[in-house]
Design a protein around this motif. Sequence first.
Motif, PDB file in Angstrom:
ATOM      1  N   LEU A  20      18.833  -0.417   5.728  1.00 45.73           N
ATOM      2  CA  LEU A  20      18.000   0.088   4.632  1.00 45.73           C
ATOM      3  C   LEU A  20      17.153  -1.020   4.003  1.00 45.73           C
ATOM      4  CD1 LEU A  20      20.162   2.566   2.497  1.00 45.73           C
ATOM      5  CD2 LEU A  20      18.083   3.058   3.782  1.00 45.73           C
ATOM      6  N   CYS A  21      17.720  -2.217   3.977  1.00 46.04           N
ATOM      7  CA  CYS A  21      17.021  -3.361   3.370  1.00 46.04           C
ATOM      8  C   CYS A  21      16.135  -4.088   4.374  1.00 46.04           C
ATOM      9  CB  CYS A  21      18.036  -4.332   2.778  1.00 46.04           C
ATOM     10  SG  CYS A  21      18.991  -3.611   1.436  1.00 46.04           S
ATOM     11  N   GLY A  22      16.179  -3.672   5.626  1.00 46.82           N
ATOM     12  CA  GLY A  22      15.380  -4.334   6.650  1.00 46.82           C
ATOM     13  C   GLY A  22      15.916  -5.715   6.992  1.00 46.82           C
ATOM     14  N   LEU A  23      17.229  -5.909   6.824  1.00 45.33           N
ATOM     15  CA  LEU A  23      17.861  -7.202   7.076  1.00 45.33           C
ATOM     16  C   LEU A  23      18.889  -7.086   8.190  1.00 45.33           C
ATOM     17  CD1 LEU A  23      18.620  -8.165   3.354  1.00 45.33           C
ATOM     18  CD2 LEU A  23      16.732  -9.010   4.755  1.00 45.33           C
ATOM     19  N   THR A  24      19.169  -8.220   8.818  1.00 44.04           N
ATOM     20  CA  THR A  24      20.288  -8.236   9.749  1.00 44.04           C
ATOM     21  C   THR A  24      21.561  -8.164   8.916  1.00 44.04           C
ATOM     22  OG1 THR A  24      20.515 -10.642   9.705  1.00 44.04           O
ATOM     23  CG2 THR A  24      19.014  -9.702  11.378  1.00 44.04           C
ATOM     24  N   GLN A  25      22.646  -7.833   9.552  1.00 47.59           N
ATOM     25  CA  GLN A  25      23.916  -7.783   8.835  1.00 47.59           C
ATOM     26  C   GLN A  25      24.284  -9.161   8.295  1.00 47.59           C
ATOM     27  OE1 GLN A  25      26.926  -5.652  11.159  1.00 47.59           O
ATOM     28  NE2 GLN A  25      25.244  -4.533  12.130  1.00 47.59           N
ATOM     29  N   SER A  26      24.015 -10.198   9.064  1.00 52.23           N
ATOM     30  CA  SER A  26      24.310 -11.562   8.625  1.00 52.23           C
ATOM     31  C   SER A  26      23.503 -11.934   7.390  1.00 52.23           C
ATOM     32  CB  SER A  26      24.020 -12.569   9.746  1.00 52.23           C
ATOM     33  OG  SER A  26      24.892 -12.372  10.821  1.00 52.23           O
ATOM     34  N   GLU A  27      22.202 -11.649   7.423  1.00 49.50           N
ATOM     35  CA  GLU A  27      21.354 -11.991   6.274  1.00 49.50           C
ATOM     36  C   GLU A  27      21.738 -11.169   5.050  1.00 49.50           C
ATOM     37  OE1 GLU A  27      18.823 -13.935   3.860  1.00 49.50           O
ATOM     38  OE2 GLU A  27      19.460 -14.514   5.868  1.00 49.50           O
ATOM     39  N   TYR A  28      22.085  -9.926   5.268  1.00 50.25           N
ATOM     40  CA  TYR A  28      22.520  -9.061   4.162  1.00 50.25           C
ATOM     41  C   TYR A  28      23.756  -9.656   3.487  1.00 50.25           C
ATOM     42  CZ  TYR A  28      23.940  -4.831   1.678  1.00 50.25           C
ATOM     43  OH  TYR A  28      24.313  -3.927   0.695  1.00 50.25           O
ATOM     44  N   LEU A  29      24.742 -10.048   4.279  1.00 47.47           N
ATOM     45  CA  LEU A  29      25.964 -10.642   3.728  1.00 47.47           C
ATOM     46  C   LEU A  29      25.683 -11.991   3.069  1.00 47.47           C
ATOM     47  CD1 LEU A  29      28.554  -9.712   6.497  1.00 47.47           C
ATOM     48  CD2 LEU A  29      28.391  -8.790   4.178  1.00 47.47           C
ATOM     49  N   ARG A  30      24.786 -12.795   3.676  1.00 45.78           N
ATOM     50  CA  ARG A  30      24.412 -14.081   3.070  1.00 45.78           C
ATOM     51  C   ARG A  30      23.856 -13.885   1.668  1.00 45.78           C
ATOM     52  NH1 ARG A  30      21.566 -15.089   7.629  1.00 45.78           N
ATOM     53  NH2 ARG A  30      22.926 -16.018   9.133  1.00 45.78           N
ATOM     54  N   GLN A  31      22.962 -12.922   1.529  1.00 44.91           N
ATOM     55  CA  GLN A  31      22.355 -12.677   0.224  1.00 44.91           C
ATOM     56  C   GLN A  31      23.395 -12.226  -0.797  1.00 44.91           C
ATOM     57  OE1 GLN A  31      18.690 -10.518   0.037  1.00 44.91           O
ATOM     58  NE2 GLN A  31      17.812 -11.614   1.770  1.00 44.91           N
ATOM     59  N   ILE A  32      24.303 -11.375  -0.370  1.00 44.37           N
ATOM     60  CA  ILE A  32      25.368 -10.935  -1.279  1.00 44.37           C
ATOM     61  C   ILE A  32      26.235 -12.122  -1.693  1.00 44.37           C
ATOM     62  CG2 ILE A  32      27.503  -9.583  -1.409  1.00 44.37           C
ATOM     63  CD1 ILE A  32      26.022  -7.379   0.123  1.00 44.37           C
ATOM     64  N   CYS A  33      26.561 -13.000  -0.751  1.00 47.00           N
ATOM     65  CA  CYS A  33      27.368 -14.192  -1.057  1.00 47.00           C
ATOM     66  C   CYS A  33      26.654 -15.111  -2.051  1.00 47.00           C
ATOM     67  CB  CYS A  33      27.702 -14.968   0.214  1.00 47.00           C
ATOM     68  SG  CYS A  33      28.904 -14.127   1.255  1.00 47.00           S
ATOM     69  N   LEU A  34      25.326 -15.097  -2.037  1.00 54.33           N
ATOM     70  CA  LEU A  34      24.550 -15.925  -2.960  1.00 54.33           C
ATOM     71  C   LEU A  34      24.318 -15.233  -4.308  1.00 54.33           C
ATOM     72  CD1 LEU A  34      21.931 -17.342  -0.426  1.00 54.33           C
ATOM     73  CD2 LEU A  34      23.816 -18.585  -1.516  1.00 54.33           C
TER      74      LEU A  34
END
Length: 96
Positions: A28-42
């Motif tokens: 939905l956000c147009g992100l890879t799963q890794s990038e999505y999780l990275r952003q949440i971690c930040l």
Amino acid sequence: MSTNDKKVRLKIRLTVEEKTKLEHDAALCGLTQSEYLRQICLGKRPKPKQPSEFWELLDALYEIHDKLERLTVYGPEAAEECSRLEKLVLFLQEVA
């Protein structure tokens, strides 16, 4: 690349439902799963990517606002509507 920039692999276990939600939310956000999780971690909350129809609507609202603004010389009610439309456009920009 400094030592702090080195990427490490993280393995996690998810339920099928959790994995499905991760895949869905990242897409939905147009992100890879890794990038999505990275952003949440930040501490960031990735926003869903707006469809092209959203941007077309926003462009149309801008055009209507411009035309309505030109009509304000003919009537004060046009100025009030113009102001309301401007608030809507600003709100939609924040959502995007």
